[in-house]
Design an enzyme around this catalytic site. Sequence first.
Site, PDB file in Angstrom:
ATOM      1  CG  ASP A  13      39.815  30.000  39.797  1.00 50.72           C
ATOM      2  OD1 ASP A  13      39.862  30.461  40.951  1.00 50.72           O
ATOM      3  OD2 ASP A  13      39.229  28.947  39.501  1.00 50.72           O
ATOM      4  CE  LYS A  16      39.156  36.771  41.878  1.00 46.30           C
ATOM      5  NZ  LYS A  16      39.099  35.687  40.874  1.00 46.30           N
ATOM      6  N   GLY A  17      44.591  37.247  43.011  1.00 42.73           N
ATOM      7  CA  GLY A  17      45.520  37.230  44.140  1.00 42.73           C
ATOM      8  C   GLY A  17      46.890  37.732  43.737  1.00 42.73           C
ATOM      9  N   GLY A  40      39.963  31.057  46.139  1.00 43.39           N
ATOM     10  CA  GLY A  40      41.329  30.595  46.378  1.00 43.39           C
ATOM     11  C   GLY A  40      42.228  31.516  45.580  1.00 43.39           C
ATOM     12  CG  HIS A  41      42.077  35.259  45.791  1.00 44.07           C
ATOM     13  ND1 HIS A  41      41.584  36.488  46.141  1.00 44.07           N
ATOM     14  CD2 HIS A  41      41.077  34.643  45.112  1.00 44.07           C
ATOM     15  CE1 HIS A  41      40.340  36.608  45.697  1.00 44.07           C
ATOM     16  NE2 HIS A  41      40.004  35.493  45.077  1.00 44.07           N
ATOM     17  NE  ARG A 143      14.387  39.897  56.432  1.00 40.85           N
ATOM     18  CZ  ARG A 143      13.136  40.218  56.145  1.00 40.85           C
ATOM     19  NH1 ARG A 143      12.704  41.424  56.395  1.00 40.85           N
ATOM     20  NH2 ARG A 143      12.325  39.344  55.607  1.00 40.85           N
ATOM     21  CD  GLN A 224      33.596  34.034  44.813  1.00 38.35           C
ATOM     22  OE1 GLN A 224      33.079  35.018  45.293  1.00 38.35           O
ATOM     23  NE2 GLN A 224      34.390  33.263  45.517  1.00 38.35           N
ATOM     24  CB  THR A 301      37.507  22.262  45.042  1.00 37.50           C
ATOM     25  OG1 THR A 301      37.639  22.774  43.694  1.00 37.50           O
ATOM     26  CG2 THR A 301      36.492  23.085  45.792  1.00 37.50           C
ATOM     27  N   GLY A 302      40.767  21.823  44.176  1.00 39.52           N
ATOM     28  CA  GLY A 302      41.639  20.937  43.409  1.00 39.52           C
ATOM     29  C   GLY A 302      40.964  20.327  42.186  1.00 39.52           C
ATOM     30  N   GLY A 414      53.560  34.848  33.822  1.00 37.45           N
ATOM     31  CA  GLY A 414      53.917  33.722  34.679  1.00 37.45           C
ATOM     32  C   GLY A 414      53.317  33.950  36.053  1.00 37.45           C
TER      33      GLY A 414
HETATM   34  P1  GDP Z   1      42.411  34.047  41.606  1.00 35.53           P
HETATM   35  O1  GDP Z   1      41.353  33.230  42.264  1.00 35.53           O
HETATM   36  O2  GDP Z   1      41.845  35.020  40.625  1.00 35.53           O
HETATM   37  O3  GDP Z   1      43.333  34.713  42.581  1.00 35.53           O
HETATM   38  O4  GDP Z   1      43.291  33.032  40.753  1.00 35.53           O
HETATM   39  P2  GDP Z   1      43.819  31.588  41.238  1.00 35.53           P
HETATM   40  O5  GDP Z   1      44.939  31.790  42.163  1.00 35.53           O
HETATM   41  O6  GDP Z   1      42.700  30.737  41.686  1.00 35.53           O
HETATM   42  O7  GDP Z   1      44.280  30.963  39.848  1.00 35.53           O
HETATM   43  C1  GDP Z   1      45.220  31.564  39.052  1.00 35.53           C
HETATM   44  C2  GDP Z   1      46.356  30.564  38.824  1.00 35.53           C
HETATM   45  O8  GDP Z   1      47.169  31.005  37.773  1.00 35.53           O
HETATM   46  C3  GDP Z   1      47.259  30.431  40.022  1.00 35.53           C
HETATM   47  O9  GDP Z   1      47.774  29.126  40.066  1.00 35.53           O
HETATM   48  C4  GDP Z   1      48.380  31.438  39.706  1.00 35.53           C
HETATM   49  O10 GDP Z   1      49.594  31.090  40.351  1.00 35.53           O
HETATM   50  C5  GDP Z   1      48.490  31.287  38.225  1.00 35.53           C
HETATM   51  N1  GDP Z   1      48.888  32.485  37.468  1.00 35.53           N
HETATM   52  C6  GDP Z   1      48.565  33.778  37.703  1.00 35.53           C
HETATM   53  N2  GDP Z   1      49.042  34.556  36.706  1.00 35.53           N
HETATM   54  C7  GDP Z   1      49.668  33.741  35.843  1.00 35.53           C
HETATM   55  C8  GDP Z   1      50.349  33.944  34.589  1.00 35.53           C
HETATM   56  O11 GDP Z   1      50.440  35.037  34.063  1.00 35.53           O
HETATM   57  N3  GDP Z   1      50.858  32.835  33.981  1.00 35.53           N
HETATM   58  C9  GDP Z   1      50.752  31.588  34.507  1.00 35.53           C
HETATM   59  N4  GDP Z   1      51.277  30.574  33.832  1.00 35.53           N
HETATM   60  N5  GDP Z   1      50.121  31.364  35.680  1.00 35.53           N
HETATM   61  C10 GDP Z   1      49.578  32.423  36.321  1.00 35.53           C
HETATM   62  P1  IMO Z   2      38.134  32.868  43.096  1.00 30.88           P
HETATM   63  O1  IMO Z   2      37.973  34.058  44.012  1.00 30.88           O
HETATM   64  C1  IMO Z   2      36.283  29.921  40.485  1.00 30.88           C
HETATM   65  C2  IMO Z   2      32.244  28.583  41.522  1.00 30.88           C
HETATM   66  C3  IMO Z   2      32.085  27.150  41.966  1.00 30.88           C
HETATM   67  C4  IMO Z   2      30.671  26.880  41.490  1.00 30.88           C
HETATM   68  C5  IMO Z   2      29.970  28.204  41.744  1.00 30.88           C
HETATM   69  C6  IMO Z   2      29.216  28.271  43.054  1.00 30.88           C
HETATM   70  O2  IMO Z   2      39.243  31.962  43.488  1.00 30.88           O
HETATM   71  O3  IMO Z   2      38.173  33.308  41.679  1.00 30.88           O
HETATM   72  P2  IMO Z   2      29.885  28.407  45.619  1.00 30.88           P
HETATM   73  O4  IMO Z   2      30.887  27.650  46.418  1.00 30.88           O
HETATM   74  O5  IMO Z   2      30.121  29.868  45.603  1.00 30.88           O
HETATM   75  O6  IMO Z   2      28.479  28.055  45.993  1.00 30.88           O
HETATM   76  O7  IMO Z   2      30.070  27.861  44.110  1.00 30.88           O
HETATM   77  O8  IMO Z   2      30.999  29.192  41.732  1.00 30.88           O
HETATM   78  N1  IMO Z   2      33.237  29.357  42.291  1.00 30.88           N
HETATM   79  C7  IMO Z   2      34.443  29.708  41.823  1.00 30.88           C
HETATM   80  N2  IMO Z   2      35.053  29.393  40.662  1.00 30.88           N
HETATM   81  N3  IMO Z   2      36.889  30.736  41.369  1.00 30.88           N
HETATM   82  C8  IMO Z   2      36.283  31.084  42.520  1.00 30.88           C
HETATM   83  O9  IMO Z   2      36.790  32.002  43.364  1.00 30.88           O
HETATM   84  C9  IMO Z   2      35.017  30.526  42.810  1.00 30.88           C
HETATM   85  N4  IMO Z   2      34.164  30.619  43.855  1.00 30.88           N
HETATM   86  C10 IMO Z   2      33.080  29.911  43.512  1.00 30.88           C
HETATM   87  O10 IMO Z   2      33.018  26.316  41.339  1.00 30.88           O
HETATM   88  O11 IMO Z   2      30.659  26.652  40.104  1.00 30.88           O
HETATM   89 MG    MG Z   3      40.898  31.212  42.588  1.00 31.20          MG
END
Ligand code: GDP
Ligand code: IMO
Ligand code: MG
Length: 423
Positions: A13, A16-17, A40-41, A143, A224, A301-302, A414
Amino acid sequence: MAVNLLLGLQWGDEGKGKIVDVLTKNYDIIARFQGGPNAGHTLIFDGHKHVLHTIPSGIFHKNAVNVVGNGVVIDPIIFKKELENLAQFNLDIKSKLLISRKAHLILPTHRLLDAASETSKGKAKIGSTLKGIGPTYMDKTGRNGMRVGDLELEDWKEKYQALTEKHIKMIDFFDVDIEYNLEELETEFCEAIEVLKQLTFIDSEEYLNNAIKNKKTILAEGAQGSLLDIDFGTYPFVTSSNTTAAGACTGLGVAPNKIGEVFGIFKAYTTRVGSGPFPTELFDKDGEIMAKVGHEFGATTGRPRRCGWLDLVALKYAVQINGVTQLMMMKGDVLSGFDTLKVCTSYNYKGTEVNHLPYNIEEHNVTPIYTELKGWKEDLTSMTSVETLPKELNDYIKFIEDFVEVPVKIVSVGPDRKQTILK
Ligand code: GDP
Ligand code: IMO
Ligand code: MG
């Protein structure tokens, strides 16, 4: 032409997205190399928010081809929902989204097995996203798995039945209360398979290596983060794939000598969802501020994300494992307003100061040792150039660069595509 990698350096999180979306204009191909719908990107542009789970984050750009690599695990049901969300954008999915025949399929019973395994662990649960990731990768390495390419064979349903029957016996073995209606699950799965079969399946390693020969530019998108890597993460509280740079080679069929830049993304602080050690975790007002201002809730997952200070010892470890050549610092805007910022620069490990990530980083073994830096008050979210960034933020970045010995090239201020400053 080399393949550049983009991967998370913390517990996922990192943003990356957003950055893949920002960088896609420079690339012909975006290729996801591991993970599945546990990811979740989030992408935000033109006032709209999009969350992608399996589909690469370059999908909204007209010219880029998006490849789901062999290292990815696909849940056809979630994939179908992702496609439905994209329908309104009139993208040419058939030619823009290519799926590796060697990617493994998540069956409904993989999800049930994930739930059974977690329930049986009780308090020791991993905190999995329950998307069936662990059981699917187990079937891959054992396998026994089913792959996308199997769907082109006449007998795929027989394979499916045999694997499902085995899974049911395994679920019974866990002896926990998991409710399910197999018939309903199967109907939903088979419908989703029909949708998946409309897409273009490819021998992705062949496709990507030809693209490299033809001087196409490729960005590999990780899911991840490095501390969730099956080998180098905080085992057993990790995911079931190699989230680090080596995972891009095995997850795409691209040789190590074809890798160019390695972009490492980190948040200006640290977050984690799910269970497992987190030395710099905060349980006070500072942590609450990060969670609130940063809207730290999982995109899949929220669940609320745990928050804490930036851990430079862990970051340096991730930089080393991945061979990171450029850093990207996300969410600096969330730290605006703190008088003092702390960064962990070593640990007290069982009474001794150490500068590396030790084998056990559980709370009772490790206490973070912090360096304090001055915070900044300015709102960063409308800043567009390096010159306008506050001195204290530049000092914070300089401290990180000196510590991990890699330059920070992008500062994100942001969530929107536009809130991105190139250094
Ligand atoms: P990812 O899994 O690495 O793609 O990241 P996620 O999307 O799960 O979580 C990143 C969260 O931070 C998302 O809600 C983005 O919209 C938000 N975000 C990304 N870059 C920034 C930033 O520079 N500032 C703020 N405030 N939010 C950001
Ligand atoms: P992105 O790509 C944050 C965490 C889960 C749990 C552990 C194992 O959005 O960064 P799993 O479902 O893989 O068996 O869960 O890894 N986890 C993540 N945490 N961002 C993710 O993906 C994650 N994918 C899995 O919360 O602790
Ligand atoms: Mg994510």
